[in-house]
Design an enzyme around this catalytic site. Sequence first.
Site, PDB file in Angstrom:
ATOM      1  N   LYS A 105      46.274 -79.668  48.444  1.00  0.00           N
ATOM      2  CA  LYS A 105      46.998 -78.794  49.312  1.00  0.00           C
ATOM      3  C   LYS A 105      45.929 -78.475  50.529  1.00  0.00           C
ATOM      4  O   LYS A 105      46.517 -79.174  52.104  1.00  0.00           O
ATOM      5  CB  LYS A 105      47.514 -77.023  48.961  1.00  0.00           C
ATOM      6  N   ASN A 106      45.312 -78.211  50.281  1.00  0.00           N
ATOM      7  CA  ASN A 106      44.635 -77.726  51.724  1.00  0.00           C
ATOM      8  C   ASN A 106      44.229 -79.012  52.501  1.00  0.00           C
ATOM      9  O   ASN A 106      43.169 -79.215  53.524  1.00  0.00           O
ATOM     10  CB  ASN A 106      43.182 -76.724  51.786  1.00  0.00           C
TER      11      ASN A 106
ATOM     12  N   ILE B 124      34.662 -63.728  51.191  1.00  0.00           N
ATOM     13  CA  ILE B 124      35.014 -64.161  52.575  1.00  0.00           C
ATOM     14  C   ILE B 124      36.077 -63.804  53.083  1.00  0.00           C
ATOM     15  O   ILE B 124      36.587 -64.142  54.566  1.00  0.00           O
ATOM     16  CB  ILE B 124      36.075 -66.345  52.010  1.00  0.00           C
TER      17      ILE B 124
ATOM     18  N   ASP C 235      39.902 -69.484  46.120  1.00  0.00           N
ATOM     19  CA  ASP C 235      40.712 -69.587  45.891  1.00  0.00           C
ATOM     20  C   ASP C 235      40.847 -69.912  44.742  1.00  0.00           C
ATOM     21  O   ASP C 235      41.662 -69.777  44.454  1.00  0.00           O
ATOM     22  CB  ASP C 235      41.125 -71.069  47.013  1.00  0.00           C
TER      23      ASP C 235
ATOM     24  N   ARG D 260      42.106 -63.004  59.154  1.00  0.00           N
ATOM     25  CA  ARG D 260      42.483 -63.977  59.316  1.00  0.00           C
ATOM     26  C   ARG D 260      42.279 -64.558  60.870  1.00  0.00           C
ATOM     27  O   ARG D 260      43.819 -65.337  60.966  1.00  0.00           O
ATOM     28  CB  ARG D 260      43.645 -64.969  58.158  1.00  0.00           C
ATOM     29  N   PRO D 261      41.335 -64.382  62.225  1.00  0.00           N
ATOM     30  CA  PRO D 261      41.520 -64.843  63.469  1.00  0.00           C
ATOM     31  C   PRO D 261      41.798 -66.104  63.531  1.00  0.00           C
ATOM     32  O   PRO D 261      41.328 -66.708  62.852  1.00  0.00           O
ATOM     33  CB  PRO D 261      40.804 -64.025  63.665  1.00  0.00           C
ATOM     34  N   ILE D 262      41.663 -66.351  64.698  1.00  0.00           N
ATOM     35  CA  ILE D 262      41.717 -67.938  64.383  1.00  0.00           C
ATOM     36  C   ILE D 262      40.569 -68.159  66.173  1.00  0.00           C
ATOM     37  O   ILE D 262      41.137 -68.951  66.921  1.00  0.00           O
ATOM     38  CB  ILE D 262      43.118 -69.030  64.955  1.00  0.00           C
TER      39      ILE D 262
ATOM     40  N   ARG E  68      54.536 -72.680  46.909  1.00  0.00           N
ATOM     41  CA  ARG E  68      53.709 -73.208  48.157  1.00  0.00           C
ATOM     42  C   ARG E  68      52.330 -74.049  48.105  1.00  0.00           C
ATOM     43  O   ARG E  68      52.597 -74.314  48.572  1.00  0.00           O
ATOM     44  CB  ARG E  68      53.341 -71.973  49.263  1.00  0.00           C
TER      45      ARG E  68
ATOM     46  N   ARG F 134      50.159 -71.630  57.440  1.00  0.00           N
ATOM     47  CA  ARG F 134      48.889 -70.947  57.843  1.00  0.00           C
ATOM     48  C   ARG F 134      48.413 -72.301  58.785  1.00  0.00           C
ATOM     49  O   ARG F 134      47.759 -72.321  59.519  1.00  0.00           O
ATOM     50  CB  ARG F 134      47.781 -70.621  56.550  1.00  0.00           C
TER      51      ARG F 134
ATOM     52  N   CYS G  25      49.190 -66.845  53.530  1.00  0.00           N
ATOM     53  CA  CYS G  25      48.921 -65.701  52.517  1.00  0.00           C
ATOM     54  C   CYS G  25      48.233 -64.335  53.171  1.00  0.00           C
ATOM     55  O   CYS G  25      47.734 -64.548  53.961  1.00  0.00           O
ATOM     56  CB  CYS G  25      48.065 -66.095  51.626  1.00  0.00           C
TER      57      CYS G  25
HETATM   58  N1  EPU Z   1      37.695 -67.414  60.244  1.00  0.00           N
HETATM   59  C1  EPU Z   1      37.213 -66.315  61.729  1.00  0.00           C
HETATM   60  N2  EPU Z   1      37.843 -67.100  62.248  1.00  0.00           N
HETATM   61  C2  EPU Z   1      37.925 -67.524  62.999  1.00  0.00           C
HETATM   62  C3  EPU Z   1      38.847 -69.031  61.335  1.00  0.00           C
HETATM   63  C4  EPU Z   1      38.196 -68.324  60.451  1.00  0.00           C
HETATM   64  O1  EPU Z   1      37.087 -64.926  61.368  1.00  0.00           O
HETATM   65  O2  EPU Z   1      38.884 -68.492  63.528  1.00  0.00           O
HETATM   66  C5  EPU Z   1      37.428 -66.099  59.019  1.00  0.00           C
HETATM   67  C6  EPU Z   1      38.643 -65.744  58.168  1.00  0.00           C
HETATM   68  O3  EPU Z   1      38.919 -64.661  58.384  1.00  0.00           O
HETATM   69  C7  EPU Z   1      37.606 -65.964  57.063  1.00  0.00           C
HETATM   70  C8  EPU Z   1      36.467 -66.758  56.975  1.00  0.00           C
HETATM   71  O4  EPU Z   1      36.726 -67.331  58.346  1.00  0.00           O
HETATM   72  O5  EPU Z   1      37.446 -64.591  56.520  1.00  0.00           O
HETATM   73  C9  EPU Z   1      37.378 -68.681  56.175  1.00  0.00           C
HETATM   74  O6  EPU Z   1      38.556 -68.449  57.088  1.00  0.00           O
HETATM   75  P1  EPU Z   1      38.549 -70.569  57.119  1.00  0.00           P
HETATM   76  O7  EPU Z   1      39.002 -70.804  58.523  1.00  0.00           O
HETATM   77  O8  EPU Z   1      37.511 -71.110  56.121  1.00  0.00           O
HETATM   78  O9  EPU Z   1      39.703 -70.401  55.781  1.00  0.00           O
HETATM   79  P2  EPU Z   1      41.397 -71.414  56.680  1.00  0.00           P
HETATM   80  O10 EPU Z   1      41.070 -72.232  57.278  1.00  0.00           O
HETATM   81  O11 EPU Z   1      41.908 -69.983  57.257  1.00  0.00           O
HETATM   82  C10 EPU Z   1      41.055 -72.554  54.081  1.00  0.00           C
HETATM   83  C11 EPU Z   1      41.970 -72.978  53.205  1.00  0.00           C
HETATM   84  C12 EPU Z   1      42.493 -71.879  52.395  1.00  0.00           C
HETATM   85  C13 EPU Z   1      40.675 -71.849  51.701  1.00  0.00           C
HETATM   86  C14 EPU Z   1      39.664 -71.139  53.040  1.00  0.00           C
HETATM   87  C15 EPU Z   1      38.425 -71.738  52.134  1.00  0.00           C
HETATM   88  C16 EPU Z   1      43.642 -74.476  54.180  1.00  0.00           C
HETATM   89  C17 EPU Z   1      45.567 -74.294  54.869  1.00  0.00           C
HETATM   90  N3  EPU Z   1      44.541 -72.707  53.663  1.00  0.00           N
HETATM   91  O12 EPU Z   1      41.439 -71.093  55.202  1.00  0.00           O
HETATM   92  O13 EPU Z   1      42.675 -71.924  51.374  1.00  0.00           O
HETATM   93  O14 EPU Z   1      40.885 -69.791  51.213  1.00  0.00           O
HETATM   94  O15 EPU Z   1      40.110 -72.812  54.022  1.00  0.00           O
HETATM   95  O16 EPU Z   1      38.119 -72.259  51.401  1.00  0.00           O
HETATM   96  O17 EPU Z   1      43.404 -75.036  54.473  1.00  0.00           O
HETATM   97  C18 EPU Z   1      44.592 -70.913  49.544  1.00  0.00           C
HETATM   98  O18 EPU Z   1      44.284 -72.412  49.374  1.00  0.00           O
HETATM   99  O19 EPU Z   1      44.555 -70.304  49.259  1.00  0.00           O
HETATM  100  C19 EPU Z   1      44.382 -70.465  50.652  1.00  0.00           C
HETATM  101  C20 EPU Z   1      44.278 -69.678  51.212  1.00  0.00           C
END
Ligand code: EPU
Length: 417
Positions: A22-23, A326, A304, A121-123, A398, A92, A116
């Site tokens: 998925k990811n 995380i 995860d 989860r900021p960007i 999902r 997401r 979820c």
């Molecule tokens: N974070 C920030 N700022 C950012 C980006 C992330 O503070 O700009 C923080 C997040 O708030 C979090 C941590 O960094 O606390 C990790 O976030 P990351 O960006 O690595 O995760 P993501 O890209 O939002 C992907 C997967 C998630 C998985 C994580 C970690 C996708 C679509 N989602 O999320 O998958 O948990 O990486 O491996 O690829 C799942 O499959 O159940 C799932 C949640």
Amino acid sequence: MPKIKIEGGHQLTGTITVSGAKNSVVALIPAAILCDEIVTISNVPNITDVDDLEKILLHLNAKIDRDKEELVIDSSKIENKEITQELSKKLRASYYFMGALLGRFKHVEMYFPGGCAIGARPINLHLKGFEALGAKVIEEDNHFIIKADKLKGNNIYLDFPSVGATINIMLAAVKAKGKTVIDNAAQEPEIVNVATYLNNMGAKIKGAGTSTITIIGVRHLHKCYHEVIPDRIEAGTYLIIAALLGKNLKIDNMIPSHLEALIAKLTESGVDMEIGLDNIIVNKVGKYKAIDIKTLVYPGFPTDLQQIITTFLTQCKGKSIVEETIYENRFQNLKELNKMGAKTKVKKDNRKAIIKGVTKLKGANVTATDLRGGASLLVAALIANGTTTIDNISYILRGYDKIIEKLTEVGAKIELI
Ligand code: EPU
């Protein structure tokens, strides 16, 4: 909304074949629009996240042909339209259209992504990366306009090795002028899969899978054929199920080295696994000992799988401590698990939980709180005495391809109602 009904306690035997990740696929699909030729992606899982990304592609006027596990994307005639709030919020991974549209058109308009509710989860790291490449970000009420006259390579240090930010910056940087270096990059296998795919299209990316990724921008990306890697989280979910109910249960089409942390922890607890090149055969031992889990970025224990292993820990003798580093809010499933007889307690700071075992689980009516939380309840239902009904299963669909069919085939009593 459909529910899942499960009659627990049935031994599972045979083979479960793991689907595409998925990811990984959720990044490969938006990345296809960086190329204005035809891209073919194989081993695509049948999950609703993929359906939702297809809707965004169609909205942008891309042509799609999906036949079983193969997805053909022709984005030669796409239009750079705003991605509506409804589409942006569906998942997401809609955020990967930020990097992809920025790379292709130097302009993107969309809303804050969905996903979820497992933490803030900021960007911010994604946006900082785009700005470092020369883009301007205008944000108002969760609406984003990101635009650049031209994108220029730069050195970018990530404060946290975010999976999403690493991939998104890679997407924008492949077409930027000059060299981009991402330091403290995420190292997850999905990053390598996306980099290999872009390189197959003619991008120049080095170092994916390490903490430093170098990208030399190119003007044009060409057509390619690419296979999605096996889903390590799906494989890990089935490994945990196999440890609880397996009789020679084979988890096939997986990459064991992507799951070293899980394999080490299951082994420490006493699980009997026969590890092959692309499969693992598991027999239930039954007497497992408590272990502690701490989630970390790859290659550490994956967040995860955290919720799913807590169900396993209810069947381990003693007190296990689970630490989530995380996300701020990834223990919501435990309240539901306790309804089934588990003895779990979340500490005040919401970062640690204590799981007491062994507890006999019994069937109940429970609700999936999020994707992996839903999977943790499903695992509990499979081992519980009696019948469990799980509500809100759209979360599970999902991310798990054909989960009902796969489990039924190895002997589970599970149905959609
Ligand atoms: N974070 C920030 N700022 C950012 C980006 C992330 O503070 O700009 C923080 C997040 O708030 C979090 C941590 O960094 O606390 C990790 O976030 P990351 O960006 O690595 O995760 P993501 O890209 O939002 C992907 C997967 C998630 C998985 C994580 C970690 C996708 C679509 N989602 O999320 O998958 O948990 O990486 O491996 O690829 C799942 O499959 O159940 C799932 C949640």
